[in-house]
Write a protein that holds these residues in place. Structure first.
Motif, PDB file in Angstrom:
ATOM      1  N   LEU A 232       0.817  -1.205   0.000  1.00 29.52           N
ATOM      2  CA  LEU A 232       0.000   0.000   0.000  1.00 29.52           C
ATOM      3  C   LEU A 232       0.857   1.266   0.000  1.00 29.52           C
ATOM      4  CD1 LEU A 232      -2.898  -1.030   2.411  1.00 29.52           C
ATOM      5  CD2 LEU A 232      -2.998  -0.747  -0.064  1.00 29.52           C
ATOM      6  N   ASP A 236       0.673   4.118  -2.748  1.00 32.33           N
ATOM      7  CA  ASP A 236       0.484   5.502  -2.325  1.00 32.33           C
ATOM      8  C   ASP A 236       1.548   6.409  -2.943  1.00 32.33           C
ATOM      9  OD1 ASP A 236      -0.869   7.508  -1.007  1.00 32.33           O
ATOM     10  OD2 ASP A 236       0.198   7.227   0.885  1.00 32.33           O
ATOM     11  N   SER A 295      -9.264   0.417   0.377  1.00 32.71           N
ATOM     12  CA  SER A 295      -8.183   0.876  -0.486  1.00 32.71           C
ATOM     13  C   SER A 295      -8.523   0.673  -1.962  1.00 32.71           C
ATOM     14  CB  SER A 295      -6.888   0.133  -0.143  1.00 32.71           C
ATOM     15  OG  SER A 295      -6.514   0.356   1.202  1.00 32.71           O
ATOM     16  N   TYR A 332      -8.512   7.285   2.118  1.00 31.43           N
ATOM     17  CA  TYR A 332      -7.480   6.269   1.882  1.00 31.43           C
ATOM     18  C   TYR A 332      -6.297   6.469   2.825  1.00 31.43           C
ATOM     19  CZ  TYR A 332      -3.792   3.780  -0.680  1.00 31.43           C
ATOM     20  OH  TYR A 332      -2.749   2.972  -1.016  1.00 31.43           O
ATOM     21  N   LEU A 336      -5.033   3.913   5.888  1.00 32.38           N
ATOM     22  CA  LEU A 336      -3.703   3.309   5.827  1.00 32.38           C
ATOM     23  C   LEU A 336      -2.841   3.736   7.010  1.00 32.38           C
ATOM     24  CD1 LEU A 336      -1.492   1.694   4.454  1.00 32.38           C
ATOM     25  CD2 LEU A 336      -1.054   3.651   2.964  1.00 32.38           C
ATOM     26  N   ALA A 398      -4.045  -2.929  -7.426  1.00 31.35           N
ATOM     27  CA  ALA A 398      -4.601  -3.167  -6.097  1.00 31.35           C
ATOM     28  C   ALA A 398      -5.664  -4.250  -6.130  1.00 31.35           C
ATOM     29  CB  ALA A 398      -5.190  -1.862  -5.551  1.00 31.35           C
ATOM     30  N   VAL A 404      -3.445  -6.875  -0.983  1.00 31.03           N
ATOM     31  CA  VAL A 404      -4.295  -5.704  -0.763  1.00 31.03           C
ATOM     32  C   VAL A 404      -5.743  -6.126  -0.537  1.00 31.03           C
ATOM     33  CG1 VAL A 404      -5.174  -3.565  -1.772  1.00 31.03           C
ATOM     34  CG2 VAL A 404      -2.771  -4.211  -2.091  1.00 31.03           C
TER      35      VAL A 404
END
Length: 430
Positions: A232, A236, A295, A332, A336, A398, A404
């Protein structure tokens, strides 16, 4: 009997130490928002060069990219509370030298560059310590709400900060800098009043270049062996490329629709309002939905919303797109960050946080630097479509990633930190 003797959890805003932390951050960020606009205006007034203004602002990003991993290792070794207090005092003193030098008639670009670089170093250390300290000030179950409150506050300041900064600069060029210097000292006073320890244990070995390199390597190793956070974080960072390019891209799209400067400002105000809404929604969504599902969904919403920038026929429809698209990112990020802070061992938190922030900051910096050349080469609408394709690719990655898709957040209901993947690495010796 247990029900009679147990103490029910206190609401977040009734917790003394959290109120002090958020209060200090509010004052400090208000000062930063005033100075953020005032600094390039001051440079242009002194030199007439927008290039120098850009280089000055960019120097702080370069400092973060170079010094970020070291800062993370240091705050895992040093007393985080004392470090944050001294960083605020240092930033206050450095910032105060600008109005003092102006009053004496000796203010020049060398001083502004020195202040920007040194403030960048202190800001990097402060940011690493601040993020690492939060799970020791609030419970795990309160992390989404605490991050949501901080995000909402930042975005509220983002909405009003520009206009307030403009008025302050019009009153006096030095007023934003004087206010920011005082705000740093006020933030230090707030931090000094917090009773909670900002960390659990600190390394007792001497600080040396070799020891810092080893510490950084251990933090990176833990991050690499945690598949959920690693994957992740990389997604990102890749998304940050688009975020970095977005500012100039939206400006050029708005200009292509013949928007005047006030209307362009309203587009960005709408983006700030959307981010504020996302920050307010994020805590409940984080508790309600698994991390993986949230996500994947957020990435797809972002990918589907972004192409509308290219086809909006008027500036006010561009404003609507900016509002809707900006709701996604805080949801998001807070989901996270809540997960990462909950599962990362306290002794490694500074290093892991700094490594991820360096990735995302680097991605945004590359996007910012490349956006001008790409707009000149392709045109703003074509670059919008290209970035929409990039977001679609990230959403597909993802969706296809089992790591994920199956990621599950911690159990926020009781404050325990029990992720479904990657948790065993936290027991590795430091």
């Amino acid at each position: 009997m247990d029900n009679l003797t147990s103490t029910p959890p206190r609401p977040l805003w009734r917790q003394h130490d959290f109120r002090l932390l958020i209060g200090g951050r509010l004052v400090s960020q208000l000062g930063d928002s005033l100075q953020f606009l005032a600094l390039p205006l001051l440079v242009i007034a002194l030199t007439g060069s927008s290039t120098q203004a850009g280089v000055l602002l960019g120097s702080q990003t370069v400092v973060y990219l170079v010094f970020g991993p070291v800062a993370g290792a240091l705050v895992d070794r040093w007393d985080r509370k004392a470090t944050m207090i001294w960083c605020e005092i240092g930033r206050g003193v450095l910032t105060a030298t600008i109005p003092v030098a102006a009053a004496l008639g000796v203010l020049g670009m060398p001083q502004l560059y020195a202040v920007a670089v040194l403030n960048g170093v202190l800001s990097t250390v402060f940011g690493a310590a601040n993020s690492s300290a939060l799970p020791n000030i609030v419970t795990t179950s309160d992390l989404p709400s605490a991050l949501g409150a901080a995000g909402a506050m930042s975005n509220a300041l983002r909405i009003v900060g520009g206009s307030v900064a403009g008025v302050a600069f019009a009153v006096s060029r030095m007023l934003p800098f004087a206010f920011n210097a005082v705000s740093f000292l006020a933030s230090a006073a707030f931090l000094r009043s917090i009773r909670t320890d900002f960390q659990q244990v600190r390394a007792t070995t001497p600080t040396s270049p070799r020891a810092l390199v080893i510490d950084i390597g251990r933090g990176l190793a833990w991050l690499w062996h945690n598949p959920v956070i690693r994957t992740l974080a990389l997604l990102d960072a890749a998304d940050s490329l688009r975020y970095g390019a977005g500012y100039l891209l939206i400006v050029m799209l708005a200009r292509g629709l013949h928007a005047n400067p006030t209307q362009v400002g309203m587009v960005f105000t709408a983006a700030g309002a959307g981010a504020l809404l996302g920050s307010l929604l994020a805590p409940s969504l984080t508790r309600r939905f698994p991390l993986g599902a949230l996500s994947v969904t957020m990435l797809w919403v972002e990918a589907m919303a972004f192409p509308f920038y290219a086809v909006a026929p008027t500036w006010w429809l561009l404003l609507v797109v900016a509002f809707v698209e900006s709701v996604v990112s805080p949801v998001y990020s807070i989901a996270l960050d809540s997960y990462r802070l909950a599962v990362t061992p306290d002794a490694l938190r500074g290093r892991v946080t700094s490594a991820i922030d360096t990735l995302t900051t680097g991605g945004a910096a590359i996007g910012t630097m490349a956006s001008g050349a790409l707009i000149a080469l392709l045109g703003a609408p074509a670059l919008t479509v290209l970035l929409a394709g990039w977001l679609t690719l990230l959403a597909l990655v993802a969706t296809l990633s089992k790591t994920v898709r199956t990621a599950s957040a911690t159990d926020w209901s009781d404050g325990s930190a029990q992720p479904t993947q990657g948790h065993d690495e936290g027991s590795r010796p430091l």
